[in-house]
Structure formats: structure tokens, C-alpha cells
Design a protein around this motif. Structure first.
Motif, PDB file in Angstrom:
ATOM      1  N   ASN A 111       0.811  -1.228   0.000  1.00  0.00           N
ATOM      2  CA  ASN A 111       0.000   0.000   0.000  1.00  0.00           C
ATOM      3  C   ASN A 111       0.843   1.276   0.000  1.00  0.00           C
ATOM      4  O   ASN A 111       0.565   2.222   0.748  1.00  0.00           O
ATOM      5  N   THR A 112       1.857   1.301  -0.826  1.00  0.00           N
ATOM      6  CA  THR A 112       2.694   2.492  -0.968  1.00  0.00           C
ATOM      7  C   THR A 112       2.529   3.063  -2.376  1.00  0.00           C
ATOM      8  O   THR A 112       2.506   2.315  -3.351  1.00  0.00           O
ATOM      9  N   VAL A 113       2.396   4.383  -2.453  1.00  0.00           N
ATOM     10  CA  VAL A 113       2.290   5.068  -3.739  1.00  0.00           C
ATOM     11  C   VAL A 113       3.328   6.182  -3.801  1.00  0.00           C
ATOM     12  O   VAL A 113       3.841   6.649  -2.775  1.00  0.00           O
ATOM     13  N   ILE A 114       3.649   6.597  -5.015  1.00  0.00           N
ATOM     14  CA  ILE A 114       4.498   7.764  -5.248  1.00  0.00           C
ATOM     15  C   ILE A 114       3.590   8.879  -5.753  1.00  0.00           C
ATOM     16  O   ILE A 114       2.802   8.671  -6.675  1.00  0.00           O
ATOM     17  N   LEU A 115       3.679  10.043  -5.133  1.00  0.00           N
ATOM     18  CA  LEU A 115       2.785  11.150  -5.463  1.00  0.00           C
ATOM     19  C   LEU A 115       3.577  12.371  -5.907  1.00  0.00           C
ATOM     20  O   LEU A 115       4.637  12.666  -5.352  1.00  0.00           O
ATOM     21  N   THR A 116       3.056  13.063  -6.907  1.00  0.00           N
ATOM     22  CA  THR A 116       3.565  14.388  -7.250  1.00  0.00           C
ATOM     23  C   THR A 116       2.394  15.265  -7.652  1.00  0.00           C
ATOM     24  O   THR A 116       1.341  14.763  -8.054  1.00  0.00           O
ATOM     25  N   THR A 117       2.568  16.572  -7.510  1.00  0.00           N
ATOM     26  CA  THR A 117       1.538  17.517  -7.917  1.00  0.00           C
ATOM     27  C   THR A 117       1.965  18.214  -9.204  1.00  0.00           C
ATOM     28  O   THR A 117       3.160  18.328  -9.502  1.00  0.00           O
ATOM     29  N   LEU A 118       0.967  18.685  -9.956  1.00  0.00           N
ATOM     30  CA  LEU A 118       1.244  19.284 -11.257  1.00  0.00           C
ATOM     31  C   LEU A 118       0.240  20.385 -11.541  1.00  0.00           C
ATOM     32  O   LEU A 118      -0.964  20.201 -11.352  1.00  0.00           O
ATOM     33  N   ASN A 119       0.744  21.554 -11.975  1.00  0.00           N
ATOM     34  CA  ASN A 119      -0.140  22.597 -12.466  1.00  0.00           C
ATOM     35  C   ASN A 119       0.204  22.900 -13.922  1.00  0.00           C
ATOM     36  O   ASN A 119       1.137  22.322 -14.494  1.00  0.00           O
ATOM     37  N   GLU A 120      -0.553  23.802 -14.516  1.00  0.00           N
ATOM     38  CA  GLU A 120      -0.389  24.059 -15.944  1.00  0.00           C
ATOM     39  C   GLU A 120       1.024  24.509 -16.292  1.00  0.00           C
ATOM     40  O   GLU A 120       1.595  24.097 -17.305  1.00  0.00           O
ATOM     41  N   ALA A 121       1.619  25.355 -15.457  1.00  0.00           N
ATOM     42  CA  ALA A 121       2.937  25.907 -15.757  1.00  0.00           C
ATOM     43  C   ALA A 121       3.995  24.818 -15.900  1.00  0.00           C
ATOM     44  O   ALA A 121       4.902  24.926 -16.724  1.00  0.00           O
ATOM     45  N   TRP A 122       3.872  23.764 -15.104  1.00  0.00           N
ATOM     46  CA  TRP A 122       4.879  22.689 -15.133  1.00  0.00           C
ATOM     47  C   TRP A 122       4.480  21.545 -16.065  1.00  0.00           C
ATOM     48  O   TRP A 122       5.235  20.587 -16.212  1.00  0.00           O
ATOM     49  N   VAL A 177      -9.636  29.019  -6.261  1.00  0.00           N
ATOM     50  CA  VAL A 177      -8.201  29.202  -6.462  1.00  0.00           C
ATOM     51  C   VAL A 177      -7.826  28.697  -7.842  1.00  0.00           C
ATOM     52  O   VAL A 177      -8.207  27.589  -8.230  1.00  0.00           O
ATOM     53  N   ASP A 178      -7.096  29.506  -8.603  1.00  0.00           N
ATOM     54  CA  ASP A 178      -6.666  29.122  -9.944  1.00  0.00           C
ATOM     55  C   ASP A 178      -5.153  28.963  -9.948  1.00  0.00           C
ATOM     56  O   ASP A 178      -4.410  29.940  -9.831  1.00  0.00           O
ATOM     57  N   PHE A 179      -4.703  27.700 -10.052  1.00  0.00           N
ATOM     58  CA  PHE A 179      -3.271  27.427 -10.082  1.00  0.00           C
ATOM     59  C   PHE A 179      -2.734  27.361 -11.506  1.00  0.00           C
ATOM     60  O   PHE A 179      -1.583  27.016 -11.728  1.00  0.00           O
ATOM     61  N   SER A 180      -3.583  27.636 -12.498  1.00  0.00           N
ATOM     62  CA  SER A 180      -3.169  27.480 -13.888  1.00  0.00           C
ATOM     63  C   SER A 180      -2.694  28.810 -14.461  1.00  0.00           C
ATOM     64  O   SER A 180      -2.740  29.856 -13.810  1.00  0.00           O
ATOM     65  N   GLY A 181      -2.239  28.738 -15.703  1.00  0.00           N
ATOM     66  CA  GLY A 181      -1.953  29.955 -16.451  1.00  0.00           C
ATOM     67  C   GLY A 181      -0.533  30.440 -16.349  1.00  0.00           C
ATOM     68  O   GLY A 181       0.074  30.824 -17.323  1.00  0.00           O
ATOM     69  N   LYS A 182       0.045  30.460 -15.196  1.00  0.00           N
ATOM     70  CA  LYS A 182       1.433  30.908 -15.059  1.00  0.00           C
ATOM     71  C   LYS A 182       2.041  30.257 -13.831  1.00  0.00           C
ATOM     72  O   LYS A 182       1.355  29.690 -12.989  1.00  0.00           O
ATOM     73  N   GLU A 183       3.332  30.405 -13.710  1.00  0.00           N
ATOM     74  CA  GLU A 183       4.048  29.810 -12.589  1.00  0.00           C
ATOM     75  C   GLU A 183       3.617  30.465 -11.282  1.00  0.00           C
ATOM     76  O   GLU A 183       3.492  31.691 -11.198  1.00  0.00           O
ATOM     77  N   ALA A 184       3.376  29.642 -10.274  1.00  0.00           N
ATOM     78  CA  ALA A 184       3.088  30.172  -8.945  1.00  0.00           C
ATOM     79  C   ALA A 184       4.423  30.502  -8.282  1.00  0.00           C
ATOM     80  O   ALA A 184       5.103  29.627  -7.757  1.00  0.00           O
ATOM     81  N   TYR A 185       4.811  31.754  -8.323  1.00  0.00           N
ATOM     82  CA  TYR A 185       6.138  32.137  -7.864  1.00  0.00           C
ATOM     83  C   TYR A 185       6.260  31.950  -6.365  1.00  0.00           C
ATOM     84  O   TYR A 185       5.305  32.103  -5.602  1.00  0.00           O
ATOM     85  N   PHE A 186       7.490  31.660  -5.959  1.00  0.00           N
ATOM     86  CA  PHE A 186       7.810  31.333  -4.578  1.00  0.00           C
ATOM     87  C   PHE A 186       7.301  32.413  -3.631  1.00  0.00           C
ATOM     88  O   PHE A 186       7.560  33.599  -3.802  1.00  0.00           O
ATOM     89  N   MET A 187       6.521  31.978  -2.626  1.00  0.00           N
ATOM     90  CA  MET A 187       6.011  32.801  -1.541  1.00  0.00           C
ATOM     91  C   MET A 187       4.918  33.777  -1.950  1.00  0.00           C
ATOM     92  O   MET A 187       4.508  34.624  -1.155  1.00  0.00           O
ATOM     93  N   THR A 188       4.418  33.704  -3.188  1.00  0.00           N
ATOM     94  CA  THR A 188       3.240  34.499  -3.537  1.00  0.00           C
ATOM     95  C   THR A 188       2.017  33.854  -2.894  1.00  0.00           C
ATOM     96  O   THR A 188       2.062  32.729  -2.379  1.00  0.00           O
ATOM     97  N   ARG A 189       0.895  34.566  -2.946  1.00  0.00           N
ATOM     98  CA  ARG A 189      -0.325  34.041  -2.329  1.00  0.00           C
ATOM     99  C   ARG A 189      -0.747  32.722  -2.964  1.00  0.00           C
ATOM    100  O   ARG A 189      -1.143  31.781  -2.268  1.00  0.00           O
ATOM    101  N   SER A 190      -0.642  32.643  -4.307  1.00  0.00           N
ATOM    102  CA  SER A 190      -1.006  31.391  -4.997  1.00  0.00           C
ATOM    103  C   SER A 190      -0.082  30.249  -4.582  1.00  0.00           C
ATOM    104  O   SER A 190      -0.517  29.111  -4.405  1.00  0.00           O
ATOM    105  N   TYR A 191       1.194  30.564  -4.420  1.00  0.00           N
ATOM    106  CA  TYR A 191       2.168  29.540  -4.011  1.00  0.00           C
ATOM    107  C   TYR A 191       1.812  28.996  -2.630  1.00  0.00           C
ATOM    108  O   TYR A 191       1.801  27.776  -2.403  1.00  0.00           O
TER     109      TYR A 191
END
Length: 400
Positions: A111-122, A177-191
Motif C-alpha cells: 500500500n505504498t504510492v508515489i505522489l507528485t503535484t502538477l499545475n499548468e505551468a509545469w 483558487v486558480d493554479f493554472s496559467g502561469k508559474e506560482a512564484y515562490f512565496m506568492t499568495r497562490s504559491y
């Protein structure tokens, strides 16, 4: 001579019947039954009915073939008119799978999985996700690990791209919340919203009974990491800076790579971690972890924490020095998409060059990474200095 001209027809008929042998009678009856069966009219009706059915099936088959050249919208409307239940069936077929179903299909036997997250920018072609997959393909013993990878898509475009690349995808869109469209820059509200959404989601995975390796998509997998995890630890995490001992709380953790076992201790820990965002408003999950890792609550629940050695789990903050040992390399301490992609491509090429060396040259350990280049450590130091004035307690020193 023709007896029909000399003998009355009735007498001829009776005489003929008397002189025919029994064998001829049987033969005559069989022939009569074929030529003039008493049910010939119903039989003709049945033949006509079957022919009509065959023609109808043929016409329908030809119609279905012609649908291949019709647009998707007109195709759906044709099926909807012929089969009124088609629309409801199609909506069921396209329904996004439930999280537990996705995890079950991807999980290992324990019962082990590998997880990653992905938004449009990446997720765009040629971006981070493509380099992530490439590292699994060129790594040692890593290709089969993709069978256990689940990609958590944070927006619709990332989910569509995931379905093109991989078989285990889950859509985790956050309302408002919209995580798409552009990179969520470090420490911004979206990030910050994206990071805290991730922590809450990982808690739900633990509650479903699944252990997980969480990896950012900018972590390159060069060897199977499972052989370097601690057997009895609950929560294991990579480091920006590793001080030499795995149980030293002064190590500087990095949330981009961790291995967590599902049990009551880790579930309580993730709930506590997520709730602590309110006390430390404006900080991301990694900073808050640094604040709470010494708090009595973690001792009270008996959480067993281990920090992973950068000799095996390196990054641009502190690269692995021996490529014979490295398991993963993270493009941490890096700001800006172009800088990250530039250094990741060099990292992958360094690995290819190393793997092409003869065995005796590999063992000499003279080969080293050519990164960081565009990922400037000076920019990280400037960020740290600007944050020092605002932090409630200073971060750990960067030292060996």
C-alpha cells in the motif's frame, strides 16, 4: 398409349394407386412434402421477416461506420436520437475517478504510492514534467516505479496533460483558487495556497491507509530510493542542508521529497502541521515544519522523524558529491522557470555522461555535477536575509 384418353380419370387414379409399390409411395410422399408443404405460406413469411432483419442490421452497420467521419458533436447528437440513454452513459464513462480507486490501482503490495503535484505551468510540453519522466527512464531501476506514480493535477489543463502522459491521474482543483496559467512564484499568495492544499491532501492519503513518497516534479529520480529509507521511521524528509545525523532536529528539511508511513501518529502530525498555518500566517509549509518540529506535541504522539542524507538525496542547495550514491537530485534553491529548466537539463546530461563511463572510471568518483548554474544560490541567500527580520525564530545555520 396414353391411358388418360381411354380410361376415366377416377379409375386411372385408383388403379395407379393400387399398382405403386410401398417404396414408391414413401418416395412420392417425401417429394410432395418438399414441393408443396402444407405450411409453405407461413414459411415464406418467416423467410421474408428474416431477410428484413438482415437488411436492417446491414444498414445500421453501415451507418455506424459512417459516423467515423462525422464530428464529435454531430456524432453525439445522432446517438442521442437513436439511443436516448446515450448521453447519460457518456457522462458516466467520462466521470473522474475517485481518489481511493486511483491509489488502489497504483499502490504496491504494501500500500505504498508515489505522489507528485502538477499545475499548468509545469505541465506544458518540454517543461518540468517531461524532464521528470525522462529521469525515470534513464535512471537505474527506476522505470518500473512509474507504475506506482500518481500525478495530482491542480487544474484542468494539468489533468488533461497528465492523461496524455500517464495512466494514474487525479484531479484536485481547489474552489476559488486558480493554479493554472502561469508559474506560482515562490512565496506568492497562490504559491502558499498551493503548498497548504498539498499538506491537507497528503493527510487524506494517510487516512485512506496508504504510505507515500511525495516528490516534487523537479526532483530527478536516478536510482530507486526505497533502499535508503529508514525502516522504523514514521516521517522521513529530504534536506536543503544536512548536518550529519538523521535524527538531528537542526537539519534544514525540504518539503519537496518525503516518505511517510500511514499510521495514527502521522495522521495526527499532518493535521497538526496543517492547523499550524494559522499560527504562522504568511509562511509556507516548510518554514512551519521548521517551527513545529521541536514542539512537545510531536513528542507526545511519539512521531519518529528522520532527515535524509544529501549524499543520497541531494539538490542544488547541497548537491550529492558522489554520483555512485545519489538516488534523487532536486532543483531546489532555484527561482524562475527558465533557470530551473536550464539546470535540470544539464543535470540529466551529467547523469547520462556519468552512466556512459567505464566502471573503473565511475568508481574513481572524479565525476561531479555541473550545476547549479542559472539557479543562483545568491538569490536564495538574499531571500533568506529578507525573511530573517520577519521570522519569529531564525532558521538553522547552513553548516556541515
Amino acid at each position: 398409349m396414353n391411358l388418360s384418353h381411354r380410361v376415366p380419370s377416377r379409375l386411372l387414379k385408383s388403379t395407379t394407386n393400387l399398382t405403386i409399390s410401398s417404396h414408391d409411395v414413401n418416395h412420392s410422399s417425401a417429394v410432395s412434402s418438399v414441393i408443396m408443404p402444407p405450411c409453405s405460406r407461413p414459411l415464406r413469411r418467416a423467410v421474408i421477416f428474416l431477410a428484413a432483419i438482415s437488411i436492417s442490421i446491414f444498414v445500421l452497420h453501415r451507418s455506424l461506420d459512417s459516423l467515423d467521419v462525422v464530428s464529435a458533436s454531430s456524432s453525439s447528437s445522432i446517438f442521442s436520437r437513436i439511443f436516448p440513454s446515450y448521453d447519460s452513459f457518456q457522462s458516466l464513462e467520462l466521470e473522474e475517478p475517485k481518489l481511493e480507486d486511483v491509489l488502489r490501482r497504483a499502490a504496491t503490495r504494501d500500500n505504498t504510492v508515489i505522489l507528485t503535484t502538477l499545475n499548468e505551468a509545469w505541465s506544458s510540453p518540454g517543461s518540468v514534467i517531461d524532464l521528470f519522466f525522462e529521469s525515470f527512464r534513464i535512471g537505474q531501476g527506476t522505470t518500473t516505479l512509474l507504475n506506482h506514480l500518481v500525478i495530482i493535477a491542480l487544474d484542468s489543463k494539468a489533468y488533461t496533460r497528465c492523461r496524455e502522459l500517464h495512466k494514474h491521474c487525479f484531479s484536485l482543483e481547489t474552489e476559488g483558487v486558480d493554479f493554472s496559467g502561469k508559474e506560482a512564484y515562490f512565496m506568492t499568495r497562490s504559491y502558499l495556497k498551493m503548498m497548504w492544499r498539498r499538506i491537507d491532501f497528503l493527510r487524506s492519503v494517510l487516512e485512506l491507509g496508504y504510505n507515500f513518497v511525495f516528490t516534487d516534479a523537479d526532483v530527478m529520480w536516478f536510482r530507486n530510493p526505497f533502499t535508503r529509507f529508514y525502516r522504523y521511521a514514521d516521517f522521513q524528509i529530504a534536506c536543503d542542508h544536512y548536518l550529519g545525523r538523521s535524527n538531528d532536529l537542526e537539519n534544514r528539511p525540504n518539503g519537496g521529497f518525503s516518505f511517510v508511513r500511514s499510521n495514527n501518529r502521522t495522521i495526527l502530525f499532518y493535521k497538526y502541521w496543517y492547523a499550524s498555518r494559522i499560527r504562522y500566517s504568511g509562511y509556507h509549509d516548510q518554514d512551519v515544519l521548521n517551527f513545529i518540529k521541536r514542539e512537545p506535541f510531536l513528542v507526545r504522539i511519539g512521531l519518529r522523524i528522520r532527515f535524509l542524507n544529501t549524499a543520497y538525496f541531494g539538490g542544488l542547495c547541497e548537491p550529492s558529491k558522489d554520483m555512485n550514491l545519489v538516488r534523487t537530485m532536486h532543483a531546489n534553491c532555484c527561482f524562475g522557470m527558465e533557470s530551473k529548466l536550464h539546470d535540470l537539463r544539464i543535470m540529466l546530461q551529467d547523469w547520462r555522461d556519468f552512466m556512459a563511463l567505464p566502471l573503473h572510471l565511475k568508481q574513481e568518483s572524479g565525476f561531479s555535477w555541473r550545476v547549479p548554474q542559472n539557479c543562483s544560490l545568491d538569490s536564495l541567500r538574499r531571500y533568506d536575509e529578507s525573511m530573517d527580520e520577519e521570522e519569529s525564530e531564525p532558521p538553522g545555520e547552513s553548516q556541515e
